[in-house]
Design an enzyme around this catalytic site. Structure first.
Site, PDB file in Angstrom:
ATOM      1  N   SER A 185      24.599 -39.532  15.395  1.00  0.00           N
ATOM      2  CA  SER A 185      25.276 -38.219  15.437  1.00  0.00           C
ATOM      3  C   SER A 185      24.484 -37.096  14.765  1.00  0.00           C
ATOM      4  CB  SER A 185      26.690 -38.325  14.851  1.00  0.00           C
ATOM      5  OG  SER A 185      27.466 -39.226  15.620  1.00  0.00           O
ATOM      6  N   GLY A 196      26.889 -41.969  18.447  1.00  0.00           N
ATOM      7  CA  GLY A 196      27.713 -41.458  19.542  1.00  0.00           C
ATOM      8  C   GLY A 196      29.148 -41.158  19.149  1.00  0.00           C
ATOM      9  N   HIS A 255      17.387 -51.285  19.420  1.00  0.00           N
ATOM     10  CA  HIS A 255      18.480 -50.313  19.344  1.00  0.00           C
ATOM     11  C   HIS A 255      19.816 -51.063  19.381  1.00  0.00           C
ATOM     12  CE1 HIS A 255      21.308 -47.198  20.533  1.00  0.00           C
ATOM     13  NE2 HIS A 255      20.456 -46.344  19.998  1.00  0.00           N
ATOM     14  N   ASN A 264      16.387 -40.114  22.152  1.00  0.00           N
ATOM     15  CA  ASN A 264      16.660 -41.298  22.953  1.00  0.00           C
ATOM     16  C   ASN A 264      17.667 -40.892  24.029  1.00  0.00           C
ATOM     17  OD1 ASN A 264      17.432 -43.763  23.975  1.00  0.00           O
ATOM     18  ND2 ASN A 264      18.520 -44.425  22.130  1.00  0.00           N
ATOM     19  N   GLU A 273      20.037 -46.733  11.827  1.00  0.00           N
ATOM     20  CA  GLU A 273      21.095 -46.213  12.681  1.00  0.00           C
ATOM     21  C   GLU A 273      22.377 -47.011  12.452  1.00  0.00           C
ATOM     22  OE1 GLU A 273      19.394 -43.850  16.183  1.00  0.00           O
ATOM     23  OE2 GLU A 273      19.650 -45.907  16.830  1.00  0.00           O
ATOM     24  N   GLY A 294      20.379 -39.086  19.837  1.00  0.00           N
ATOM     25  CA  GLY A 294      20.862 -39.506  21.155  1.00  0.00           C
ATOM     26  C   GLY A 294      21.427 -38.322  21.908  1.00  0.00           C
ATOM     27  N   GLY A 295      22.740 -38.178  21.852  1.00  0.00           N
ATOM     28  CA  GLY A 295      23.454 -37.153  22.628  1.00  0.00           C
ATOM     29  C   GLY A 295      22.825 -35.759  22.584  1.00  0.00           C
TER      30      GLY A 295
HETATM   31  P1  PGA Z   1      23.675 -40.263  18.880  1.00  0.00           P
HETATM   32  O1  PGA Z   1      22.762 -41.546  19.213  1.00  0.00           O
HETATM   33  O2  PGA Z   1      22.752 -39.203  18.330  1.00  0.00           O
HETATM   34  O3  PGA Z   1      24.281 -39.863  20.198  1.00  0.00           O
HETATM   35  O4  PGA Z   1      24.679 -40.694  17.879  1.00  0.00           O
HETATM   36  C1  PGA Z   1      21.727 -41.948  18.365  1.00  0.00           C
HETATM   37  C2  PGA Z   1      21.019 -43.156  18.898  1.00  0.00           C
HETATM   38  O5  PGA Z   1      21.680 -44.047  19.440  1.00  0.00           O
HETATM   39  O6  PGA Z   1      19.786 -43.273  18.816  1.00  0.00           O
END
Ligand code: PGA
Length: 241
Positions: free
Chosen positions: A203, A164, A89, A6, A158, A224-225
């Site tokens: 994360s 994040g 989300h 994402n 999540e 995400g990141g």
């Molecule tokens: P993250 O985000 O891997 O940066 O924690 C995950 C997400 O929001 O789908």
């Protein structure tokens, strides 16, 4: 396994192209399903530059087909470029006040057009600390999936406090939540509900992906990141269960 990225509000057209130039080479042999969800304007370019076996998805959609809905995008507008739509989300729920009722309308619209839907659910830190995790998950699933004729559905667990933050949920938390989600889906959809795949998100990075992907009832990850970096995302995408 489904390894989904994402990108949220990141990457220009050029950055999208540069990403796939590198990423395609790194994942050409993986057996996993890979999905990348760029922001709307970069979706056509992602479809053009990604290997054909890489699925492309949207991060949101509106439930109406057309009309006076300034700034919104419909399912049929996405149909030529996308296979998946991520809905519910926590960014949408918490920063754009999307309710379970609104998400439910979006899920129905996306399913009607035969999209694969990834429905995100997860509790905040406050909810976890006040022992409300299960009731929040149950409410999000029940309301967001109310009246839905089950087609191609994935759930992403999540926990909001793990998104994040660099701090992923523990093994025990993930096992517990995924098992509860499976039970709830079985209650809602019977035998069919048992087969719905559940992803973990929050994360996920190359260092923890192997362990997370090895847990029971974890059928993939939503990243995400770390999905913004072709090397890191490829490392996750190449994991074997
Ligand atoms: P993250 O985000 O891997 O940066 O924690 C995950 C997400 O929001 O789908």
């Amino acid at each position: 396994m489904l390894i989904a990225g994402n990108w949220k509000l990141n990457k220009t057209l050029k950055e999208t192209k540069d990403f796939f130039k590198e990423f395609n080479k790194l994942v050409s042999k993986t057996q996993n399903m890979i999905l990348v969800c760029p922001s709307f304007p970069c979706i056509p370019a992602a479809r053009e530059y990604a290997l054909k076996k890489i699925f492309i998805g949207a991060q949101n959609v509106f439930f109406e087909e057309k009309g006076e809905f300034t700034g919104e995008v419909s399912v049929s507008q996405l149909k030529s470029f996308c296979d998946f739509i991520v809905l519910g989300h926590s960014d949408r729920r918490n920063k754009f006040s999307e309710s379970n009722e609104l998400i439910n309308k979006k899920v129905k619209a996306a399913m009607k057009s035969n999209f694969n839907v990834i429905l995100c659910v997860g509790e905040t830190l406050n909810e976890r600390n006040s022992s409300k995790t299960n009731s929040v998950l149950e409410e999000q699933l029940t309301k967001s999936l109310s009246g839905v004729a089950l087609k191609k559905l994935f759930i992403a667990y999540e926990p909001v406090w793990a998104i994040g933050t660099g701090k992923n949920a523990s093994k025990e938390d993930i096992i517990q939540a995924h098992s509860f989600i499976k039970q709830t889906l079985t209650k809602l959809f019977g035998e069919k509900g048992k087969k719905i795949q559940i992803l973990y998100g929050g994360s996920v990075k190359p260092e923890n992906a192997k362990e997370i992907l090895s847990l029971p009832n974890v059928d993939g990850v939503l990243v995400g990141g770390a999905s913004l970096d072709p090397k890191k995302f490829a490392e996750i995408a190449n994991h074997k269960k």
